[in-house]
Enzyme design. Structure first.
Site, mmCIF file in Angstrom:
data_model
loop_
_atom_site.group_PDB
_atom_site.id
_atom_site.type_symbol
_atom_site.label_atom_id
_atom_site.label_comp_id
_atom_site.label_asym_id
_atom_site.label_seq_id
_atom_site.Cartn_x
_atom_site.Cartn_y
_atom_site.Cartn_z
ATOM 1 N N TYR A 1 0.808 -1.230 0.000
ATOM 2 C CA TYR A 1 0.000 0.000 0.000
ATOM 3 C C TYR A 1 0.839 1.278 0.000
ATOM 4 O O TYR A 1 0.500 2.236 -0.701
ATOM 5 C CB TYR A 1 -0.992 -0.024 1.161
ATOM 6 C CG TYR A 1 -2.210 -0.854 0.839
ATOM 7 C CD1 TYR A 1 -3.323 -0.280 0.233
ATOM 8 C CD2 TYR A 1 -2.242 -2.212 1.112
ATOM 9 C CE1 TYR A 1 -4.441 -1.033 -0.083
ATOM 10 C CE2 TYR A 1 -3.356 -2.984 0.796
ATOM 11 C CZ TYR A 1 -4.446 -2.387 0.199
ATOM 12 O OH TYR A 1 -5.546 -3.147 -0.128
ATOM 13 N N GLU B 1 -8.845 -7.413 3.962
ATOM 14 C CA GLU B 1 -7.996 -8.443 3.352
ATOM 15 C C GLU B 1 -7.384 -9.342 4.412
ATOM 16 O O GLU B 1 -7.244 -10.555 4.202
ATOM 17 C CB GLU B 1 -6.920 -7.767 2.483
ATOM 18 C CG GLU B 1 -7.497 -7.187 1.205
ATOM 19 C CD GLU B 1 -6.713 -6.005 0.655
ATOM 20 O OE1 GLU B 1 -5.517 -5.867 1.005
ATOM 21 O OE2 GLU B 1 -7.301 -5.216 -0.111
#
Length: 409
Positions: free
Chosen positions: A103, A145
């Protein structure tokens, strides 16, 4: 440029600033995302294997991300609207094994792209607001996730990451589609899954090291194997790689994922309508098999379109299911039937699947609809269901591309 830690909630100033960028993003979205991907692959080539090269080349990935960014900007003050999109993204990310450390790479390149495309200084309020908003959204996705990975690993016969599977059987279903029966190389069983979900196949790639594709599981859950049914696409690197594999060879497989599935725990009295065209039959076939086993009293309508008999997969299997189950009605429509097809009575009607056909087959429009197939087919079905006023909760589809394209059509 680092992405700051995610806040617990977005500030009012950030929400207002991000929303104010919606018009300029609508106008420059694809320019921004093209620049973003070019920059990221240049600065961080280690993540290139996580992205579909053919989607990049065709612009599909760029359009999908542009649509997602615009939707986020427009709805940043009402994120509940984006709940289904967030789930879809999280499932896709889980299939590709996206991890928290990815990310910051995406975030830093996205913020730099915003700054460069819009010619803004690094401390501009738009850049600062988007940094906060990205951190907030990333924290939501990372959390979801993590839940998915934990569920996959803790499930009976489950695992994390990629696992070696052996091709135990290979079956040619039509001139273009071949099925692969896959069993764990270690001799274990496979985990259960929801009909309609997919698995990820990871294969070698000369440029990025590996590349991945998602393939729908094409049969009801079976403890002994997974089955995927793959169409050999022109210039399809992964599909043609798979078609060249032999029984006994191994593949790297990720656990089942996906938010498009038939929930067998729900007990609706409404008829179930399964609509497919071409290779879109694969997730619908898993639903058909599962639904007939779980709810033998529920009316099921299976409607499939194909060019002709040589491209029609699972024809005899669907006929057998329909013949054995009084609650199942199947209808096959060919758009380009051959004389051989006509002589053998392989289809029920000619043309494309349209509203008239569906309306004539169904006893009521108040049904649960699941559909998958090529983009023109998907657009037509989606538009018709909207015109009929079918509630969104009764419309389910798997679309391999930016959903904004389907919704716009």
């Amino acid at each position: 440029m680092k992405t700051p830690p995610a806040p617990l909630a977005l500030s009012e100033n950030t929400i207002a600033t991000v929303k104010s960028t919606s018009p300029v993003l609508q106008e420059n979205g694809e320019l921004l995302t093209r620049h973003f991907y070019e920059r990221m692959f240049r600065e961080n080539p280690e993540v290139s294997s996580l992205f579909n090269a053919s989607n990049q080349a065709g612009g599909t990935q760029q359009r999908a991300l542009a649509g997602a960014i615009c939707a986020f900007a427009a709805n940043v003050d009402n994120l509940e609207v984006l709940a289904s999109a967030v789930e879809r993204i999280a499932q896709k990310h889980a299939g590709l094994r996206i991890l928290p450390e990815h990310y910051p790479i995406v975030g830093s390149n996205l913020l730099a792209a915003i700054q460069e495309v819009l010619s803004l200084p690094a401390d501009h309020e738009i850049v600062t607001a988007w940094a906060e908003a990205y951190g907030f959204l990333a924290s939501i996705l990372i959390g979801r996730e993590h839940q998915i990975y934990t569920e996959q690993e803790n499930k009976e016969n489950g695992w994390s990451g990629f696992k070696n599977f052996r091709i135990v059987r290979k079956v040619r279903e039509s001139d273009v589609i071949t099925s692969f029966y896959l069993s764990p190389e270690d001799g274990s069983n496979v985990p259960g899954y929801k009909p309609g979900q997919y698995i990820t196949v990871r294969v070698p790639d000369p440029k990025s090291g590996t590349t991945m594709r998602n393939y729908s599981l094409s049969c009801a859950p079976n403890p002994g194997h997974f089955r995927i049914s793959v169409k050999a696409e022109p210039n399809g690197a992964v599909s043609n790689f798979l078609h060249g594999k032999a029984e006994g060879e191994t593949l790297e497989i990720g656990p089942p994922c996906g938010e498009f599935f038939l929930d067998l725990s729900e007990h609706h009295e409404r008829p179930l309508v399964l609509l497919s065209a071409g290779v879109g039959i694969t997730p619908l076939l898993a639903m058909l098999e599962s639904a007939t086993n779980a709810r033998p009293e529920r009316e099921i309508y299976f409607i499939h379109g194909s060019l002709h008999g040589k491209t029609h997969s699972f024809a005899s299997h669907v006929r057998e299911i329909s013949a054995k189950n009084d609650n199942v009605t199947s209808h096959i429509r060919y758009s380009e039937p051959t004389e051989e097809d006509r002589a053998a009575n392989r289809f029920d009607s000619t043309g494309y699947i349209d509203a008239e056909l569906i309306g004539n087959l169904l006893p009521t429009r108040d049904c649960d609809y699941y559909f998958c197939g090529p983009k023109p087919f998907m657009s037509s079905i989606y538009r018709q269901l909207l015109a009929w006023g079918i509630p969104g909760t009764q419309v389910h589809f798997e679309f391999f591309g930016p959903r904004e394209e389907l919704e716009t059509a």
